[in-house]
Design a protein around this motif. Structure first.
Motif: not given
Length: 210
Positions: A91-94, A120-123, A196-206
């Motif tokens: 889920r959330g994979a690009h 079925s589970r991603t964009s 820049k200070s908010e950049e972090r890992g995870g499932c969102c495309n930033m």
């Protein structure tokens, strides 16, 4: 590789936009997912690499023109007991790389299952690449190149045969994915503009401007 984003390497320096994408590797146990990630991240290969239990992830960046593409790479287990856990992590994979072993026909048979799960589970915009690993063992081939290529074309997948052992097409398949993600614009759902200070890992495309 650790079970947290403890590796963060960048190839070159780009000025301008930084885009972060979640990329997940799927495939049966023993096809070379972890070895492919190790080759891509560290340029190394270990003949007897420890099997992944559950999942682990690392980060790695590549520069394309004025854009830095930062991958959060999820290396997942191919063991059946972890299937539900791995499915949840899609889920959330690009982007995704579905890996099979060209010397083991049963690993290619499972490709359809992984691809269907992703769709079925991603964009709908997810970029999926099919990697026929262990091309250095072509003399033991059980999956024909043309058969895999035809399947990839029918399902809109990028396709390359790779070798984590010799490095053949390993960097190239990640680079092709990066280019395709940028061509697609957001590369998936959930694009955000962050300081820049908010950049972090995870499932969102930033994506942000430097």
């Amino acid at each position: 590789m650790e079970n947290h984003p403890g590796v963060n390497k960048t190839n070159g320096q780009a000025q301008g936009k930084i885009c972060q994408f979640k990329l997940i590797l799927l495939g049966q146990s023993g096809v070379g997912k972890s070895s492919s990630v190790l080759r891509y991240i560290n340029g190394q290969f270990h003949e007897n690499y420890e099997a992944t239990l559950g999942y682990r992830f690392v980060t790695h960046s590549v520069c394309l023109d004025d854009t830095t593409v930062k991958f959060v790479i999820w290396d997942t287990s191919g063991q059946s007991r972890y299937f539900s856990c791995v499915a949840e992590k899609t889920r959330g994979a690009h982007a995704a790389i579905v890996v099979y072993d060209i010397t083991a026909g049963n690993t290619f048979f499972r490709v359809r299952e992984w691809v269907n799960m992703l769709k079925s589970r991603t964009s709908p915009n997810i970029v999926i690449a099919l990697a026929g690993n262990k091309s250095d063992l072509a003399n033991k081939r059980m999956v024909e190149f043309d058969k895999a290529q035809a399947y990839a074309e029918e399902n809109g997948l990028l396709f390359m045969e790779t070798s984590a052992k010799t490095a053949m097409n390993v960097n190239e398949i990640f680079l092709a994915i990066a280019k395709k993600l940028l061509e697609n614009g957001s590369g998936g759902a959930g694009q955000q503009t962050l300081e820049k200070s908010e950049e972090r890992g995870g499932c969102c495309n930033m994506c942000k401007q430097q």
